[in-house]
Write an enzyme that holds these catalytic residues in place. Structure first.
Site, mmCIF file in Angstrom:
data_model
loop_
_atom_site.group_PDB
_atom_site.id
_atom_site.type_symbol
_atom_site.label_atom_id
_atom_site.label_comp_id
_atom_site.label_asym_id
_atom_site.label_seq_id
_atom_site.Cartn_x
_atom_site.Cartn_y
_atom_site.Cartn_z
ATOM 1 C CD GLU A 114 -3.166 -0.812 2.093
ATOM 2 O OE1 GLU A 114 -2.978 -0.015 3.034
ATOM 3 O OE2 GLU A 114 -4.194 -1.500 1.984
ATOM 4 C CG HIS A 227 -8.570 7.767 1.462
ATOM 5 N ND1 HIS A 227 -8.511 7.571 0.106
ATOM 6 C CD2 HIS A 227 -8.006 6.673 2.014
ATOM 7 C CE1 HIS A 227 -7.954 6.400 -0.139
ATOM 8 N NE2 HIS A 227 -7.626 5.838 1.006
ATOM 9 N NE ARG A 274 -4.594 6.422 3.357
ATOM 10 C CZ ARG A 274 -5.138 5.568 4.162
ATOM 11 N NH1 ARG A 274 -5.522 5.944 5.340
ATOM 12 N NH2 ARG A 274 -5.308 4.326 3.777
ATOM 13 C CG HIS A 335 -9.824 7.877 5.411
ATOM 14 N ND1 HIS A 335 -10.876 7.015 5.247
ATOM 15 C CD2 HIS A 335 -8.716 7.092 5.524
ATOM 16 C CE1 HIS A 335 -10.441 5.763 5.263
ATOM 17 N NE2 HIS A 335 -9.141 5.774 5.448
ATOM 18 N NE ARG A 370 -4.921 5.913 8.926
ATOM 19 C CZ ARG A 370 -5.725 5.016 8.337
ATOM 20 N NH1 ARG A 370 -5.717 3.769 8.732
ATOM 21 N NH2 ARG A 370 -6.556 5.376 7.393
HETATM 22 C C1 LIG Z 1 -13.727 3.338 4.820
HETATM 23 C C2 LIG Z 1 -12.591 3.084 5.763
HETATM 24 C C3 LIG Z 1 -11.568 2.234 5.396
HETATM 25 C C4 LIG Z 1 -10.500 1.988 6.265
HETATM 26 N N1 LIG Z 1 -9.522 1.103 5.891
HETATM 27 C C5 LIG Z 1 -8.544 0.804 6.782
HETATM 28 C C6 LIG Z 1 -7.574 -0.200 6.479
HETATM 29 O O1 LIG Z 1 -7.620 -0.821 5.426
HETATM 30 N N2 LIG Z 1 -6.614 -0.444 7.411
HETATM 31 C C7 LIG Z 1 -6.545 0.215 8.602
HETATM 32 O O2 LIG Z 1 -5.643 -0.058 9.394
HETATM 33 N N3 LIG Z 1 -7.463 1.155 8.917
HETATM 34 C C8 LIG Z 1 -8.456 1.444 8.053
HETATM 35 N N4 LIG Z 1 -9.393 2.383 8.383
HETATM 36 C C9 LIG Z 1 -9.331 3.023 9.701
HETATM 37 C C10 LIG Z 1 -9.784 2.031 10.753
HETATM 38 O O3 LIG Z 1 -10.862 1.262 10.257
HETATM 39 C C11 LIG Z 1 -10.222 2.718 12.031
HETATM 40 O O4 LIG Z 1 -9.293 3.656 12.434
HETATM 41 C C12 LIG Z 1 -10.378 1.718 13.157
HETATM 42 O O5 LIG Z 1 -11.141 0.628 12.721
HETATM 43 C C13 LIG Z 1 -11.025 2.368 14.347
HETATM 44 O O6 LIG Z 1 -11.404 1.364 15.248
HETATM 45 P P1 LIG Z 1 -12.021 1.773 16.647
HETATM 46 O O7 LIG Z 1 -12.313 0.490 17.329
HETATM 47 O O8 LIG Z 1 -11.146 2.745 17.295
HETATM 48 O O9 LIG Z 1 -13.375 2.556 16.281
HETATM 49 P P2 LIG Z 1 -14.669 2.076 15.509
HETATM 50 O O10 LIG Z 1 -14.429 0.814 14.787
HETATM 51 O O11 LIG Z 1 -15.187 3.211 14.723
HETATM 52 O O12 LIG Z 1 -15.707 1.735 16.687
HETATM 53 C C14 LIG Z 1 -16.259 2.750 17.480
HETATM 54 C C15 LIG Z 1 -17.285 2.142 18.400
HETATM 55 O O13 LIG Z 1 -17.614 3.095 19.414
HETATM 56 C C16 LIG Z 1 -19.008 3.065 19.634
HETATM 57 N N5 LIG Z 1 -19.428 4.363 20.184
HETATM 58 C C17 LIG Z 1 -19.086 5.611 19.779
HETATM 59 N N6 LIG Z 1 -19.655 6.535 20.548
HETATM 60 C C18 LIG Z 1 -20.403 5.880 21.472
HETATM 61 C C19 LIG Z 1 -21.262 6.279 22.522
HETATM 62 N N7 LIG Z 1 -21.513 7.579 22.813
HETATM 63 N N8 LIG Z 1 -21.883 5.326 23.265
HETATM 64 C C20 LIG Z 1 -21.682 3.999 23.007
HETATM 65 N N9 LIG Z 1 -20.876 3.570 22.002
HETATM 66 C C21 LIG Z 1 -20.251 4.494 21.252
HETATM 67 C C22 LIG Z 1 -19.595 2.778 18.266
HETATM 68 O O14 LIG Z 1 -20.926 2.317 18.399
HETATM 69 C C23 LIG Z 1 -18.601 1.737 17.757
HETATM 70 O O15 LIG Z 1 -18.978 0.472 18.244
HETATM 71 C C24 LIG Z 1 -10.464 2.636 7.513
HETATM 72 C C25 LIG Z 1 -11.495 3.502 7.887
HETATM 73 C C26 LIG Z 1 -12.553 3.722 7.023
HETATM 74 C C27 LIG Z 1 -13.645 4.649 7.437
#
Ligand SMILES: Cc1cc2nc3c(=O)[nH]c(=O)nc-3n(C[C@H](O)[C@H](O)[C@H](O)COP(=O)(O)OP(=O)(O)OC[C@H]3O[C@@H](n4cnc5c(N)ncnc54)[C@H](O)[C@@H]3O)c2cc1C
Length: 488
Positions: A114, A227, A274, A335, A370
């Site tokens: 990538e 992005h 990016r 993004h 990132r």
């Molecule tokens: C389209 C896209 C493609 C991506 N591709 C990649 C990739 O290929 N590789 C990579 O490393 N990263 C990628 N990323 C980034 C990566 O997916 C995220 O940074 C990472 O998954 C974040 O994980 P997280 O667990 O921190 O948050 P999230 O997976 O967003 O989870 C957040 C959680 O918090 C909960 N929540 C939020 N607020 C509250 C509240 N007030 N009360 C109760 N629950 C709450 C939500 O319900 C959810 O369950 C991508 C992101 C996107 C948007």
């Protein structure tokens, strides 16, 4: 209080789920998700997880260097070293727990390239790696006797006591109150502060806003990643991502005249990090007075594209674009967030007992930008670290009394003012997109402060709309305050 736990984890993305399963079975855990359990940025991740598994063609030093180069050397070196050195074991662990990752005919894990990576080191599940991770981890967590999971449970208020926290949660129109000694915020990103984003609807920065209101240190919130290649034909707020892996497999970027241009701005061309590619597109857009840009991967065999990018092919087809024959319309959009709730190498925030992991946290690994596919890795490494640190403390200090429960205000109240969320989105999109407009920072900050004043001035009825509007207002205000201060 309805119930108390040792630990409450807010969020069921990669960070929340992996934290939950990293606790021993005698630690009681409550996992909260504000909507369906799988609605998160994690589920949307396409490309994969970066990690060094093959030490003949790759090594930690190269991954560290790539991360630092992408981050413009603004990264915290120790945090990057921990990420790179501990990450491979976490990736192998989730694979062993049931997360399905693509394998070569010889049984080894497939690794792709990538942007910004000097080696093929991105492990993946086709082009829907995040969904495979969330599905695999969720299935495992649901078997754990010490973990309770509540979906559609919106955290709307947090109260700190001497021994821990009281959390107020809105579920099915009613309040529930929970207590815990330790809390991990894994609430994800802030995409919904912008008009156009690749982020899920849940990405309203709630955890960051709550941590800020508790007095936690927030760092580098203005480090927002755009992005370069989101699908640009749809008018939807949530823009569909054409992953970096498509450029990694040879797609070229074309301007409105059908000409390649990325090399005119950086010698790494389409495979530059990016921010560099986003920047190149916006500058080219200003030069050509057009927002029409395309990715062309039609030179690759159709069968290969359908097999390698099934989700992207299908989503594009739904929008009338056949990636095996047509150019894909793309344009930058919000993004990812590099900054967040500041944490140390143990994932501890500046508030005793409060931890943060995943996209809402600032570990310092990403620096100013990132590197692709480092965020899922960060979510895994630093959520496991939080669980380990809390377990150590529980073993050492035992379960502490929580202290006095606060008086809870009723959730009823007057109707909140309408239109606040769209106003904030317009303000940020205008003032602080790929090429920021410093002349607009001060005025934009004042406008957001007025909205905050409006939202916090009265006891409105507590709804998800109100909670999220307050969160994006607080996040927008911190971002604009940071950039306007930087200007002075
Ligand atoms: C389209 C896209 C493609 C991506 N591709 C990649 C990739 O290929 N590789 C990579 O490393 N990263 C990628 N990323 C980034 C990566 O997916 C995220 O940074 C990472 O998954 C974040 O994980 P997280 O667990 O921190 O948050 P999230 O997976 O967003 O989870 C957040 C959680 O918090 C909960 N929540 C939020 N607020 C509250 C509240 N007030 N009360 C109760 N629950 C709450 C939500 O319900 C959810 O369950 C991508 C992101 C996107 C948007």
């Amino acid at each position: 209080m309805d119930k108390r736990y040792d630990v409450i984890i807010v969020g069921t993305g990669a960070a929340g789920l992996y934290a939950a399963l990293s606790f021993p079975k005698d630690v009681s855990v409550l996992l909260l998700s504000k909507k369906e359990l799988t609605l998160s940025n994690s589920s949307l991740a396409q490309g994969g997880v970066a990690c060094v598994l093959d030490t003949i063609h790759d090594n930690y030093k190269l991954h560290i260097t790539d991360t630092l180069v992408a981050g413009k050397y603004k990264n915290t070196l120790k945090a990057v070293e921990k990420l790179v050195e501990e990450g491979p074991a976490d990736v192998l662990h989730i694979n062993a727990l049931g997360v399905d990752l693509d394998r070569n005919p010889d049984g080894s894990l497939c690794k792709t390239l990538e942007a910004g990576h000097s080696r093929h080191r991105i492990v993946h599940h086709k082009d829907s790696t995040g969904k495979a991770i969330v599905d695999g981890l969720l299935a495992y967590v649901q078997t754990l006797p010490n973990v309770e999971i509540l979906d559609n449970a919106l955290l709307y208020s947090m109260h700190k006591t001497l021994g821990g926290f009281y959390l107020s949660v809105l579920r099915n129109g009613e309040s529930r109150y929970f207590g815990c000694n330790y809390c991990i915020l894994a609430t994800g990103g802030i995409g919904r502060v912008y008009k156009y984003t690749t982020n899920s609807a849940i990405a309203t920065g709630d955890g960051i806003a709550f941590a800020y209101m508790l007095g936690a240190k927030i760092k580098n919130l203005s480090r927002v990643q755009f992005h370069p290649t989101a699908f640009a034909a749809a008018e939807n707020r949530e823009r569909f991502l054409i992953s970096e892996a498509v450029r990694g497999e040879g797609a070229v970027l074309l301007n409105c005249e059908g000409k390649r241009f990325a090399h005119n701005y950086d010698k790494r061309g389409e495979l530059a990090p990016r921010d560099v590619v986003s920047d190149a597109i916006i500058r080219e857009s200003l030069r050509t007075h057009s927002e029409n840009f395309y990715l062309d991967i039609t030179h690759k065999p159709a069968d290969f594209l359908r097999e390698r990018f099934p989700m992207i092919s299908e989503r594009c087809l739904e929008e009338g674009v056949d990636i095996t024959k047509d150019w894909i319309p793309v344009f930058p959009c919000q993004h990812y967030l590099m900054g967040g709730i500041d944490v140390n190498l143990n994932s501890e925030t500046s508030i005793d007992g409060l931890y943060a992991a995943g996209e809402c946290a600032h570990t310092g690994v990403h620096g100013a930008n990132r590197l692709a596919s480092n965020s899922l890795l960060e979510a895994l490494v630093y959520s496991r670290t939080a669980a380990e640190d809390i377990t150590r403390k529980l073993r050492r200090y035992g379960r502490k009394p929580l202290g006095l429960e606060p008086a809870h205000r009723p959730i009823t109240g007057s109707k909140m003012p309408s239109g606040c969320r769209s106003q904030i989105r317009e303000i940020l999109q205008d003032a602080y997109f790929v090429l920021p407009k410093p002349e607009k920072f001060e005025e934009s900050y004042k406008k957001v402060e007025e909205i905050i004043e409006k939202l916090f001035s009265e006891s409105y009825e507590i709804t998800s709309d109100l909670v999220e509007a307050k969160s994006i207002a607080v996040v927008a205000s911190i971002i604009l305050d940071e950039v306007r201060e930087g200007q002075q």
